[in-house]
Design a protein around this motif. Structure first.
Motif, PDB file in Angstrom:
ATOM      1  N   VAL A  82       0.735  -1.337   0.097  1.00 41.66           N
ATOM      2  CA  VAL A  82       0.406   0.000  -0.027  1.00 41.66           C
ATOM      3  C   VAL A  82       0.863   1.156   0.011  1.00 41.66           C
ATOM      4  N   SER A  83       2.271   1.197   0.122  1.00 46.93           N
ATOM      5  CA  SER A  83       2.954   2.168   0.433  1.00 46.93           C
ATOM      6  C   SER A  83       4.160   2.229  -0.615  1.00 46.93           C
ATOM      7  N   ALA A  84       3.782   1.591  -1.646  1.00 42.26           N
ATOM      8  CA  ALA A  84       5.120   1.307  -2.764  1.00 42.26           C
ATOM      9  C   ALA A  84       5.615   2.537  -3.234  1.00 42.26           C
ATOM     10  N   LEU A  85       4.898   3.523  -3.250  1.00 48.37           N
ATOM     11  CA  LEU A  85       5.722   4.828  -3.856  1.00 48.37           C
ATOM     12  C   LEU A  85       6.713   5.353  -3.079  1.00 48.37           C
ATOM     13  N   GLN A 173      -2.509   8.460   6.254  1.00 46.06           N
ATOM     14  CA  GLN A 173      -3.784   7.930   5.761  1.00 46.06           C
ATOM     15  C   GLN A 173      -4.787   9.402   5.726  1.00 46.06           C
ATOM     16  N   ASP A 174      -4.503  10.581   5.841  1.00 49.30           N
ATOM     17  CA  ASP A 174      -5.279  11.623   5.641  1.00 49.30           C
ATOM     18  C   ASP A 174      -5.362  11.957   4.427  1.00 49.30           C
ATOM     19  N   PRO A 175      -6.558  12.047   3.793  1.00 48.44           N
ATOM     20  CA  PRO A 175      -7.063  12.156   2.330  1.00 48.44           C
ATOM     21  C   PRO A 175      -6.649  13.483   1.961  1.00 48.44           C
ATOM     22  N   ARG A 176      -6.361  14.572   2.637  1.00 45.93           N
ATOM     23  CA  ARG A 176      -6.303  15.826   1.909  1.00 45.93           C
ATOM     24  C   ARG A 176      -4.853  15.992   1.450  1.00 45.93           C
ATOM     25  N   PRO A 177      -4.675  16.949   0.478  1.00 43.25           N
ATOM     26  CA  PRO A 177      -3.265  16.894  -0.110  1.00 43.25           C
ATOM     27  C   PRO A 177      -2.198  17.068   0.816  1.00 43.25           C
ATOM     28  N   LEU A 178      -1.203  16.442   0.797  1.00 36.08           N
ATOM     29  CA  LEU A 178       0.024  16.422   1.800  1.00 36.08           C
ATOM     30  C   LEU A 178       1.219  16.615   1.144  1.00 36.08           C
ATOM     31  N   TRP A 207      -4.804   7.395  -6.741  1.00 37.36           N
ATOM     32  CA  TRP A 207      -4.171   6.493  -7.455  1.00 37.36           C
ATOM     33  C   TRP A 207      -2.519   6.428  -7.174  1.00 37.36           C
ATOM     34  N   THR A 208      -1.835   7.588  -7.069  1.00 34.10           N
ATOM     35  CA  THR A 208      -0.750   7.493  -6.666  1.00 34.10           C
ATOM     36  C   THR A 208      -0.084   7.715  -5.150  1.00 34.10           C
ATOM     37  N   ARG A 209      -1.276   7.650  -4.392  1.00 28.71           N
ATOM     38  CA  ARG A 209      -1.263   7.758  -3.015  1.00 28.71           C
ATOM     39  C   ARG A 209      -2.431   6.836  -2.272  1.00 28.71           C
ATOM     40  N   PRO A 210      -2.421   5.495  -2.376  1.00 27.82           N
ATOM     41  CA  PRO A 210      -3.607   4.718  -2.214  1.00 27.82           C
ATOM     42  C   PRO A 210      -3.806   4.476  -0.727  1.00 27.82           C
ATOM     43  N   THR A 211      -4.586   5.319   0.108  1.00 27.47           N
ATOM     44  CA  THR A 211      -4.916   5.298   1.453  1.00 27.47           C
ATOM     45  C   THR A 211      -5.657   4.045   1.789  1.00 27.47           C
ATOM     46  N   TYR A 212      -6.057   3.635   2.624  1.00 25.59           N
ATOM     47  CA  TYR A 212      -7.055   2.442   3.045  1.00 25.59           C
ATOM     48  C   TYR A 212      -8.465   2.861   2.656  1.00 25.59           C
ATOM     49  N   LYS A 213      -8.920   4.152   3.055  1.00 22.35           N
ATOM     50  CA  LYS A 213     -10.105   4.477   2.639  1.00 22.35           C
ATOM     51  C   LYS A 213     -10.310   4.705   1.173  1.00 22.35           C
ATOM     52  N   TRP A 214      -9.342   5.216   0.744  1.00 22.02           N
ATOM     53  CA  TRP A 214      -9.274   5.546  -0.771  1.00 22.02           C
ATOM     54  C   TRP A 214      -9.536   4.110  -1.683  1.00 22.02           C
ATOM     55  N   LEU A 256      -2.370  -3.571   4.574  1.00 24.79           N
ATOM     56  CA  LEU A 256      -3.752  -3.437   5.082  1.00 24.79           C
ATOM     57  C   LEU A 256      -4.956  -3.014   3.909  1.00 24.79           C
ATOM     58  N   MET A 257      -5.583  -4.133   3.492  1.00 22.09           N
ATOM     59  CA  MET A 257      -6.470  -3.961   2.143  1.00 22.09           C
ATOM     60  C   MET A 257      -7.670  -3.859   2.711  1.00 22.09           C
ATOM     61  N   PRO A 258      -8.816  -3.181   2.325  1.00 20.82           N
ATOM     62  CA  PRO A 258     -10.298  -3.268   2.678  1.00 20.82           C
ATOM     63  C   PRO A 258     -10.601  -4.737   1.982  1.00 20.82           C
ATOM     64  N   PRO A 259     -11.356  -5.603   2.716  1.00 15.74           N
ATOM     65  CA  PRO A 259     -11.843  -6.856   2.450  1.00 15.74           C
ATOM     66  C   PRO A 259     -12.329  -7.010   1.180  1.00 15.74           C
ATOM     67  N   LYS A 260     -13.281  -6.287   1.077  1.00 16.78           N
ATOM     68  CA  LYS A 260     -14.117  -6.340  -0.223  1.00 16.78           C
ATOM     69  C   LYS A 260     -13.247  -5.703  -1.505  1.00 16.78           C
ATOM     70  N   THR A 261     -12.404  -4.947  -1.330  1.00 13.86           N
ATOM     71  CA  THR A 261     -11.499  -4.241  -2.492  1.00 13.86           C
ATOM     72  C   THR A 261     -10.732  -5.460  -2.659  1.00 13.86           C
ATOM     73  N   ALA A 262      -9.863  -6.299  -1.762  1.00 15.27           N
ATOM     74  CA  ALA A 262      -9.209  -7.146  -1.956  1.00 15.27           C
ATOM     75  C   ALA A 262      -9.981  -8.338  -2.934  1.00 15.27           C
ATOM     76  N   ALA A 263     -10.954  -8.667  -2.354  1.00 22.36           N
ATOM     77  CA  ALA A 263     -11.778  -9.729  -3.193  1.00 22.36           C
ATOM     78  C   ALA A 263     -12.061  -9.346  -4.665  1.00 22.36           C
ATOM     79  N   ALA A 264     -12.352  -8.173  -4.888  1.00 19.22           N
ATOM     80  CA  ALA A 264     -12.486  -7.619  -6.187  1.00 19.22           C
ATOM     81  C   ALA A 264     -11.285  -7.543  -7.182  1.00 19.22           C
TER      82      ALA A 264
END
Length: 365
Positions: A82-85, A173-178, A207-214, A256-264
């Protein structure tokens, strides 16, 4: 044709090969920029070049569509999912590739177990992911990942592996521009992960900063998700788009991946042509597991995802050449990773102690 006449064409081919390698491999350390900043700025620049060239009418000509003879080396896929960048720029220097590494020899590639279609395992992984508990992740927290990694450097003209070493990453994990996206720690050195060149006002979750909620906002319909991936990955006329999408999915696995996202994502991966299952695969520290693989036959490299045989959790990955190239022989290891632990922490520098007490208790994603 004499050598003088042939030289420009050969030089252009070498320049093109070097360009592909440069954009996908770790950047050297400079005095003015941290490795992470250097790599991210270079990636932004190369993406802009790709965007400009995408409108070039010559792209539609048969000559432009023909694959070039040069081979690219894969990015260090899945180093810290999740932090590959944060990670590609950390890896600099290394030692010569040894013949004693059982993952880095031509014999290892030629003796690999026969692969079969990966739909069965991927569908099972999807079912397991759906049964996982979804953690609560606050915007003021950080996703922590600790891994063992190594990757190839080709600045010498040959694939040279960095020593296997431990890396820790804290991703905001802050969604705001950081402007400060987190921190990485490797071999005792801390590096701030800064927003890339061009993000003057910071980098938002995306896309370039994929937080858990994103990640949780992505479609959970496999067909819609796959269409989204094909539409948003950076295309490369000299690489199979199917492989690009496969690698993109791999860069999000683990952690850490949202379960539904991982399944998809697993269901979507099962729809990519050429994806197969192998009964035995190994991560960077030698743990044996079930493998999901895809080979880019154009470039002659292969990506593998490794999953625990008992609980189907993500163990790690590896990438290696399947053809002889100027940078290495078939079987040469390009990168490998092993996820050790992950979790949610309240601040940079912390480690999830509960995870450390039970390092094998990982979410199957």
């Amino acid at each position: 044709m004499n050598r003088e006449d042939a030289a420009p064409s050969q030089k252009d081919g070498n320049d093109d090969a070097a360009r592909h390698l440069a954009r996908l491999l770790p950047a050297p350390v400079t005095e003015d920029l941290s490795p992470e900043q250097f790599r991210r700025q270079k990636e932004i620049l190369m993406n802009r070049i790709d965007a400009d060239q995408a409108t070039d009418p010559r792209r539609d000509s048969p000559a432009a569509a023909a694959p070039r003879p040069a081979r690219r080396l894969l990015r260090p896929a899945l180093l810290v999912p999740v932090s590959a960048l944060a990670l590609a720029g950390i890896l600099a220097g290394g030692v010569a590739l040894g013949t004693g590494d059982d993952h880095g020899t031509a014999a290892a590639a030629s003796s690999a177990p026969a692969a079969r279609g990966g739909n069965g395992l991927l569908h099972h992984l999807s079912t397991v992911a759906l049964a996982s508990d979804a953690p609560v992740v606050r915007d003021d927290q950080f996703v922590y990942t600790r891994s063992k990694v190594q990757a190839a450097d080709i600045t010498s003209g040959k694939a040279v592996l960095t020593p296997l070493h431990e890396e820790e990453v804290w991703s905001a994990q802050d969604p705001r521009p950081l402007k400060k996206l987190g921190m990485s720690r490797a071999e005792g050195e801390d590096n701030v992960i800064n927003a890339p060149l061009g993000d003057d006002n910071g980098t938002p979750a995306g896309w370039t900063r994929p937080t858990y909620k994103w990640l949780a906002t992505l479609s959970t319909d496999p067909d819609e998700l796959l269409a989204y991936l094909y539409a948003h990955v950076t295309k490369d006329p000299d690489q199979e788009t199917d492989q690009i999408v496969f690698e993109q999915i791999g860069s999000w696995l683990g952690g850490l991946m949202p379960p539904k996202t991982a399944a998809a994502l697993y269901q979507a991966a099962a729809k990519i042509p050429g994806v197969k299952e192998v009964p035995n695969a190994k991560d960077a520290i030698g743990r044996s597991g079930l493998g999901i693989v895809r080979e880019d036959t154009r470039y002659g490299d292969r990506s593998e995802w490794v999953f625990d045989k008992d609980n189907y959790s993500f163990l790690g990955s590896r990438d290696y050449l399947t053809k002889d190239t100027p940078w290495g022989k078939s079987g040469t290891l390009l990168s490998s990773s092993a996820e050790i632990e992950h979790g949610i922490v309240d601040k940079i520098g912390q480690a999830p102690e509960a995870t450390r007490e039970s390092p094998r208790k990982r979410q199957a994603s």
